[in-house]
Design an enzyme around this catalytic site. Structure first.
Site, PDB file in Angstrom:
ATOM      1  N   GLY A  70       0.805  -1.210   0.000  1.00  0.00           N
ATOM      2  CA  GLY A  70       0.000   0.000   0.000  1.00  0.00           C
ATOM      3  C   GLY A  70       0.842   1.266   0.000  1.00  0.00           C
ATOM      4  O   GLY A  70       0.528   2.234  -0.704  1.00  0.00           O
ATOM      5  N   ASN A 151      -7.935   3.853   8.815  1.00  0.00           N
ATOM      6  CA  ASN A 151      -7.353   2.686   9.466  1.00  0.00           C
ATOM      7  C   ASN A 151      -7.392   2.749  10.987  1.00  0.00           C
ATOM      8  O   ASN A 151      -7.209   1.740  11.649  1.00  0.00           O
ATOM      9  CB  ASN A 151      -5.916   2.483   8.992  1.00  0.00           C
ATOM     10  CG  ASN A 151      -5.092   3.750   9.064  1.00  0.00           C
ATOM     11  OD1 ASN A 151      -5.451   4.777   8.482  1.00  0.00           O
ATOM     12  ND2 ASN A 151      -3.998   3.703   9.790  1.00  0.00           N
ATOM     13  N   GLN A 179      -7.654  -0.114   3.520  1.00  0.00           N
ATOM     14  CA  GLN A 179      -8.531  -0.725   4.531  1.00  0.00           C
ATOM     15  C   GLN A 179      -9.880  -1.163   3.946  1.00  0.00           C
ATOM     16  O   GLN A 179     -10.650  -1.840   4.622  1.00  0.00           O
ATOM     17  CB  GLN A 179      -8.788   0.262   5.681  1.00  0.00           C
ATOM     18  CG  GLN A 179      -7.580   0.523   6.556  1.00  0.00           C
ATOM     19  CD  GLN A 179      -7.187  -0.662   7.421  1.00  0.00           C
ATOM     20  OE1 GLN A 179      -7.997  -1.538   7.727  1.00  0.00           O
ATOM     21  NE2 GLN A 179      -5.933  -0.704   7.812  1.00  0.00           N
ATOM     22  N   SER A 199      -3.535  -3.183  -0.604  1.00  0.00           N
ATOM     23  CA  SER A 199      -2.454  -3.974  -0.016  1.00  0.00           C
ATOM     24  C   SER A 199      -2.993  -5.316   0.446  1.00  0.00           C
ATOM     25  O   SER A 199      -3.991  -5.375   1.169  1.00  0.00           O
ATOM     26  CB  SER A 199      -1.858  -3.217   1.167  1.00  0.00           C
ATOM     27  OG  SER A 199      -0.846  -3.989   1.764  1.00  0.00           O
ATOM     28  N   HIS A 201      -1.969  -7.646   2.547  1.00  0.00           N
ATOM     29  CA  HIS A 201      -1.923  -8.144   3.938  1.00  0.00           C
ATOM     30  C   HIS A 201      -3.033  -7.571   4.814  1.00  0.00           C
ATOM     31  O   HIS A 201      -3.169  -7.941   5.976  1.00  0.00           O
ATOM     32  CB  HIS A 201      -0.542  -7.938   4.562  1.00  0.00           C
ATOM     33  CG  HIS A 201      -0.212  -6.541   4.979  1.00  0.00           C
ATOM     34  ND1 HIS A 201      -0.234  -6.151   6.301  1.00  0.00           N
ATOM     35  CD2 HIS A 201       0.177  -5.460   4.279  1.00  0.00           C
ATOM     36  CE1 HIS A 201       0.130  -4.878   6.378  1.00  0.00           C
ATOM     37  NE2 HIS A 201       0.389  -4.436   5.163  1.00  0.00           N
ATOM     38  N   THR A 237      11.854  -7.723 -10.725  1.00  0.00           N
ATOM     39  CA  THR A 237      11.191  -8.987 -11.056  1.00  0.00           C
ATOM     40  C   THR A 237       9.957  -9.165 -10.189  1.00  0.00           C
ATOM     41  O   THR A 237      10.014  -9.004  -8.975  1.00  0.00           O
ATOM     42  CB  THR A 237      12.172 -10.165 -10.846  1.00  0.00           C
ATOM     43  OG1 THR A 237      13.308  -9.921 -11.662  1.00  0.00           O
ATOM     44  CG2 THR A 237      11.540 -11.496 -11.211  1.00  0.00           C
ATOM     45  N   CYS A 323       2.235   2.283  12.807  1.00  0.00           N
ATOM     46  CA  CYS A 323       3.473   2.918  12.352  1.00  0.00           C
ATOM     47  C   CYS A 323       3.965   3.946  13.353  1.00  0.00           C
ATOM     48  O   CYS A 323       4.371   5.042  12.978  1.00  0.00           O
ATOM     49  CB  CYS A 323       3.247   3.585  11.002  1.00  0.00           C
ATOM     50  SG  CYS A 323       2.080   2.714   9.982  1.00  0.00           S
TER      51      CYS A 323
HETATM   52  C1  LIG Z   1      -1.651  -0.526   6.066  1.00  0.00           C
HETATM   53  C2  LIG Z   1      -2.010   0.718   5.356  1.00  0.00           C
HETATM   54  C3  LIG Z   1      -1.146   1.287   4.411  1.00  0.00           C
HETATM   55  C4  LIG Z   1       0.222   0.740   4.128  1.00  0.00           C
HETATM   56  O1  LIG Z   1       0.170  -0.471   3.435  1.00  0.00           O
HETATM   57  P1  LIG Z   1       1.482  -1.403   3.401  1.00  0.00           P
HETATM   58  O2  LIG Z   1       1.123  -2.512   2.481  1.00  0.00           O
HETATM   59  O3  LIG Z   1       1.696  -1.850   4.802  1.00  0.00           O
HETATM   60  O4  LIG Z   1       2.588  -0.567   2.887  1.00  0.00           O
HETATM   61  C5  LIG Z   1      -1.563   2.426   3.756  1.00  0.00           C
HETATM   62  N1  LIG Z   1      -2.759   2.978   3.994  1.00  0.00           N
HETATM   63  C6  LIG Z   1      -3.617   2.464   4.889  1.00  0.00           C
HETATM   64  C7  LIG Z   1      -4.936   3.110   5.101  1.00  0.00           C
HETATM   65  C8  LIG Z   1      -3.268   1.322   5.607  1.00  0.00           C
HETATM   66  O5  LIG Z   1      -4.118   0.819   6.507  1.00  0.00           O
END
Ligand SMILES: *Cc1c(COP(=O)(O)O)cnc(C)c1O
Length: 394
Positions: A70, A151, A179, A199, A201, A237, A323
């Protein structure tokens, strides 16, 4: 009992996602840029993953660029729109005070380069008003970047309305939907979204992989130079196992949005109801919210101490964003709601997912009041509040 209630920070991978990635580690492991059959097999699955992600967003496959997550997608979108604007003499960008740091810090960088940034207020509700976006747009506005869902407090922003305004005024609209993807129904065309970050995860896919949707016709600026991958816009890659798993996780999440939302929001409502008896506490953000996020502030305590004691009870939660830079500054999101520093310090974010159970939520409901009471008992701030030496804020 060990309870993971920090799903806004990251999620556990689903079995579907894990199973999807395994063959691409040792069986189909070619480099998609290679001309031989090993490479071509990899190129084919890469294209399939791209089509899956595109289809789930209502986009075309050539509008999807895979990234490391993300943060990279946010950086790429914002820098690209800024460069496109500058070519036309437009160096004004509109965003909000509650964005993720991947957005806010990128905007800080552009500010140092001479761009002008307007950060919109969100009020106590934690929501940008579409009319505020309209009022802030100027002839030199290059970009509006507003997150889809927050988030920390879970508030959902009026994306379709903002998109319509931007479309009408000819301003690029980016949304950090990290999110939201896999949790809410999204269609980039219907919602007038020019660029969107996601993202894996955050929806039970692997870490370190994400994507940027960028509407055809908008030219991206490379953040990473390299061998011409991702239509020449993102060198390196491709991480095929992660990309395949991301697509599988996204498909699974998107197919179950409604089912999971019903289950998870019931857990969240049970949690909020179960903690409602704690005095001088508040649930942050109001109106339409993500199903899984509940954010509380408890007067007279420190969020960090709360987290450590909950962790002793087996509960993994957060005080806001994952973070934290080790600083003790309260969350910029809670400050944007207008909460005073001392109240914003006492925050707790519980973020649930469909893997959580009623028993786990009941464990949280039993633990939080106990921990809050204990911390208030030893808090000089709480003592001053109780003695009437300072007024309660909430
Ligand atoms: C987690 C998150 C990100 C960052 O994503 P990553 O894949 O961890 O770099 C950015 N924006 C929001 C709203 C998030 O919750």
């Amino acid at each position: 009992m060990r309870v993971y209630a920090d799903n806004a920070a990251t999620t556990r991978m689903s079995e579907t996602a894990i199973a999807a990635m395994l063959p691409y580690m040792d069986k189909i492991y070619g480099n998609p840029s290679s001309l031989h059959s090993f490479g071509q097999e990899a190129a084919e699955v890469l294209q399939q993953a791209r089509e899956t992600v595109a289809g789930l967003l209502g986009a075309e496959s050539r509008e999807i660029y895979f990234t490391s997550g993300g943060s990279e997608a946010d950086n790429m979108a914002i820098i690209s729109a800024a460069r496109l604007g500058a070519k036309k003499g437009k160096k004004h960008i509109i965003s909000s005070r509650i964005e993720h740091h991947a957005v806010l810090h990128t905007l800080d960088k552009l500010k140092k380069e001479g761009y002008e940034i307007t950060l919109l207020e969100v009020g106590r509700e934690g929501r940008v008003k579409a009319e505020d976006v309209a009022a802030a747009i100027r002839p030199d506005t290059a970009l509006v970047t507003i997150m889809y869902a927050n988030n920390e407090i879970g508030t959902i922003q009026p994306i379709k309305e903002i998109g319509a305004i931007c479309k009408e005024k000819g301003v690029i609209f980016h949304t950090d939907a990290v999110q939201a993807v896999g949790h809410l129904d999204i269609n980039v065309k219907e919602q007038n979204i020019d660029m969107l970050s996601l993202s894996a995860h955050k929806f039970h896919g692997p870490k370190g992989v994400g994507a940027l949707y960028c509407r055809r016709g908008l030219i991206l600026t490379n953040i990473i130079e390299g061998g011409g991958q991702e239509r020449g816009k993102r060198g390196g890659t491709e991480n095929i196992p992660a990309i395949v798993a991301a697509a599988a996780a996204m498909k699974e999440a998107c197919e179950n949005i409604e089912k999971h939302a019903i289950y998870v929001s019931a857990l969240r409502d049970r949690l909020i109801k179960g903690l409602a008896h704690i005095p001088h506490a508040v649930v942050n953000g109001s109106g339409e919210k993500l199903p899984g996020i509940a954010n509380f502030c408890f007067e007279g305590i420190e969020g960090e101490s709360l987290l450590l004691l909950l962790n002793k009870d087996g509960i993994a939660a957060s005080s806001g964003s994952a973070c934290t830079s080790g600083s003790l500054d309260p969350s910029h999101v809670l400050l944007a709601l207008g909460l005073p520093h001392e109240v914003a310090h006492g925050s707790l974010r519980i973020s649930l997912c469909h893997y959580n159970t009623i028993e786990e939520v009941d464990h949280i409901i039993a633990s939080v009041p106990k921990v809050v009471d204990y911390l208030r008992d030893i808090s000089p701030v709480w003592e001053a509040l109780m003695e009437g030496e300072r007024p309660h804020v909430i």
